[in-house]
Write an enzyme that holds these catalytic residues in place. Structure first.
Site, PDB file in Angstrom:
ATOM      1  N   MET A  96      30.337  48.493  44.994  1.00 21.01           N
ATOM      2  CA  MET A  96      28.930  48.736  44.647  1.00 21.01           C
ATOM      3  C   MET A  96      28.467  47.745  43.581  1.00 21.01           C
ATOM      4  O   MET A  96      27.454  47.985  42.905  1.00 21.01           O
ATOM      5  CB  MET A  96      28.752  50.178  44.166  1.00 21.01           C
ATOM      6  CG  MET A  96      29.126  51.184  45.258  1.00 21.01           C
ATOM      7  SD  MET A  96      28.384  52.800  45.028  1.00 21.01           S
ATOM      8  CE  MET A  96      29.083  53.272  43.462  1.00 21.01           C
ATOM      9  N   GLY A  97      29.207  46.657  43.409  1.00 18.25           N
ATOM     10  CA  GLY A  97      28.781  45.621  42.472  1.00 18.25           C
ATOM     11  C   GLY A  97      29.082  45.961  41.027  1.00 18.25           C
ATOM     12  O   GLY A  97      29.880  46.851  40.748  1.00 18.25           O
ATOM     13  N   HIS A 109      37.831  45.207  40.421  1.00 20.54           N
ATOM     14  CA  HIS A 109      37.382  44.646  41.704  1.00 20.54           C
ATOM     15  C   HIS A 109      38.083  43.319  41.982  1.00 20.54           C
ATOM     16  O   HIS A 109      38.489  43.039  43.112  1.00 20.54           O
ATOM     17  CB  HIS A 109      35.866  44.406  41.680  1.00 20.54           C
ATOM     18  CG  HIS A 109      35.037  45.633  41.469  1.00 20.54           C
ATOM     19  ND1 HIS A 109      34.298  45.844  40.324  1.00 20.54           N
ATOM     20  CD2 HIS A 109      34.813  46.720  42.248  1.00 20.54           C
ATOM     21  CE1 HIS A 109      33.647  47.002  40.414  1.00 20.54           C
ATOM     22  NE2 HIS A 109      33.946  47.545  41.571  1.00 20.54           N
ATOM     23  N   MET A 165      39.087  50.593  34.065  1.00 24.04           N
ATOM     24  CA  MET A 165      37.853  49.810  34.223  1.00 24.04           C
ATOM     25  C   MET A 165      36.934  50.501  35.224  1.00 24.04           C
ATOM     26  O   MET A 165      37.393  51.027  36.243  1.00 24.04           O
ATOM     27  CB  MET A 165      38.184  48.399  34.698  1.00 24.04           C
ATOM     28  CG  MET A 165      38.847  47.597  33.624  1.00 24.04           C
ATOM     29  SD  MET A 165      38.888  45.859  34.068  1.00 24.04           S
ATOM     30  CE  MET A 165      39.852  45.251  32.694  1.00 24.04           C
TER      31      MET A 165
HETATM   32  P1  AMP Z   1      33.006  50.687  43.197  1.00 24.24           P
HETATM   33  O1  AMP Z   1      32.288  49.399  43.062  1.00 24.24           O
HETATM   34  O2  AMP Z   1      33.097  51.475  41.936  1.00 24.24           O
HETATM   35  O3  AMP Z   1      32.542  51.499  44.378  1.00 24.24           O
HETATM   36  O4  AMP Z   1      34.524  50.299  43.503  1.00 24.24           O
HETATM   37  C1  AMP Z   1      34.850  49.457  44.578  1.00 24.24           C
HETATM   38  C2  AMP Z   1      36.338  49.466  44.761  1.00 24.24           C
HETATM   39  O5  AMP Z   1      36.978  49.002  43.567  1.00 24.24           O
HETATM   40  C3  AMP Z   1      36.894  50.879  45.032  1.00 24.24           C
HETATM   41  O6  AMP Z   1      37.917  50.806  46.004  1.00 24.24           O
HETATM   42  C4  AMP Z   1      37.432  51.278  43.693  1.00 24.24           C
HETATM   43  O7  AMP Z   1      38.468  52.225  43.751  1.00 24.24           O
HETATM   44  C5  AMP Z   1      37.940  49.952  43.167  1.00 24.24           C
HETATM   45  N1  AMP Z   1      38.067  49.993  41.711  1.00 24.24           N
HETATM   46  C6  AMP Z   1      37.126  50.407  40.823  1.00 24.24           C
HETATM   47  N2  AMP Z   1      37.618  50.373  39.565  1.00 24.24           N
HETATM   48  C7  AMP Z   1      38.897  49.947  39.666  1.00 24.24           C
HETATM   49  C8  AMP Z   1      39.945  49.710  38.711  1.00 24.24           C
HETATM   50  N3  AMP Z   1      39.779  49.931  37.411  1.00 24.24           N
HETATM   51  N4  AMP Z   1      41.139  49.271  39.188  1.00 24.24           N
HETATM   52  C9  AMP Z   1      41.324  49.081  40.512  1.00 24.24           C
HETATM   53  N5  AMP Z   1      40.385  49.262  41.451  1.00 24.24           N
HETATM   54  C10 AMP Z   1      39.187  49.708  41.035  1.00 24.24           C
END
Ligand code: AMP
Length: 284
Positions: free
Chosen positions: A30-31, A37, A187
């Site tokens: 989601m950016g 990421h 994070m």
């Molecule tokens: P989001 O942008 O929050 O929807 O996350 C996109 C992807 O990044 C998802 O698969 C999350 O689980 C992963 N993600 C978010 N934060 C972390 C993190 N701290 N460590 C590893 N992966 C993450």
């Protein structure tokens, strides 16, 4: 890096890569990208010929309008980060492109049974329904051989893996480790919304997970360990705990007992000020 805002352009690119026999790795996001990421993009690059990242803040998965309205947006910075990482393509559609005739056009209910009923599913009604629909659409567009998800959202990973299997997607769903700040805070794009004071105490959430894990490893019962974690959080009045659960890492069913070797996930969700944070620790 190729940048696509339209489904048709992305489809043409995917057809070209697949026509050449290329293996596609996919990182949906989601950016407001951070090093969590970036770790997924690096892993995808190491394991595939081409890596496609998507950035789309999917309104359908937000159960809280305030959370959607304040979700950070940093597209220019995100593009730069992806370019530096060597990501091959970015898909960044808007709402009209993803849902051209509104949400009514897509199936309105995806039901994930027990996996979707606990923890995030219980506290964020409709959330996984929205996640399931958008990830299905993205999998159909990107046709990835492998898709990378963070353990940070453990329940999301479990649901998507099950969905891919049940609906016969040919995509392997891969779980990647949680990337943390130096003080242990997982994070998250939402961390920028913490005030300076909230940011100082936010790592307490991870400390609660470690306290619970240590209690389990010392042989305390599941309920005693859970209570120790809960106390760690409730001792700090700035936190409003939503849940702290010790669950089977695959089924996400609450555990009544744990022995070393049994995959357990300690999962927590808490509000700090206006921000809702989640985190987890897996014991194998
Ligand atoms: P989001 O942008 O929050 O929807 O996350 C996109 C992807 O990044 C998802 O698969 C999350 O689980 C992963 N993600 C978010 N934060 C972390 C993190 N701290 N460590 C590893 N992966 C993450």
């Amino acid at each position: 890096m190729h940048i696509f805002e339209q489904q048709a352009a992305l489809r043409a690119y995917v057809a070209q890569i697949r026509g050449q026999g290329g293996r596609i790795g996919f990182v949906p996001t989601m950016g407001a990208l951070h090093q969590g990421h970036a770790s997924l993009v690096r892993r995808s690059k190491a394991e595939n010929d081409v890596t496609i990242c998507s950035i789309y803040v999917n309104p359908k998965q937000f159960n809280n309008p305030q959370d959607l309205a304040t979700y950070p947006k940093t597209l220019a910075q995100d593009r730069k980060m992806l370019e530096e990482l060597g990501c091959d393509a970015l898909f960044a559609p808007d709402d009209a492109e993803m849902y051209p005739r509104g949400y009514a056009q897509v199936l309105t209910a995806m039901e994930f049974g027990e996996l979707g009923a606990v923890m995030e599913g219980a506290h964020r009604p409709g959330h996984f329904n929205g996640v399931g629909i958008v990830v299905s659409k993205l999998f159909n567009l990107v046709q990835p051989h492998q898709a990378y998800f963070g353990q940070k959202d453990l329940q999301q990973y479990a649901i998507i893996r099950q969905m891919a299997e049940d609906l016969s997607f040919e995509t392997a769903v891969i779980r990647c480790p949680i990337v943390r700040e130096a003080d242990g805070l997982a994070m998250s794009s939402r961390n920028v919304r913490l005030t300076a004071e909230e940011r100082v105490i936010a790592p307490l959430l991870y400390q609660a997970l470690q306290t619970t894990a240590a209690a389990l490893q010392r042989g305390h019962t599941v309920e005693a360990a859970r209570q120790q974690g809960i106390q760690w959080i409730t001792a700090q009045p700035a936190f409003r705990l939503e849940y702290l659960e010790i669950a089977d890492v695959r089924t996400l069913r609450p555990l009544t007992e744990w022995k070393p070797g049994h995959g357990a996930a300690i999962c927590v969700a808490a509000h700090i000020g206006r921000v809702r944070l989640i985190d987890n620790e897996v014991l194998d």
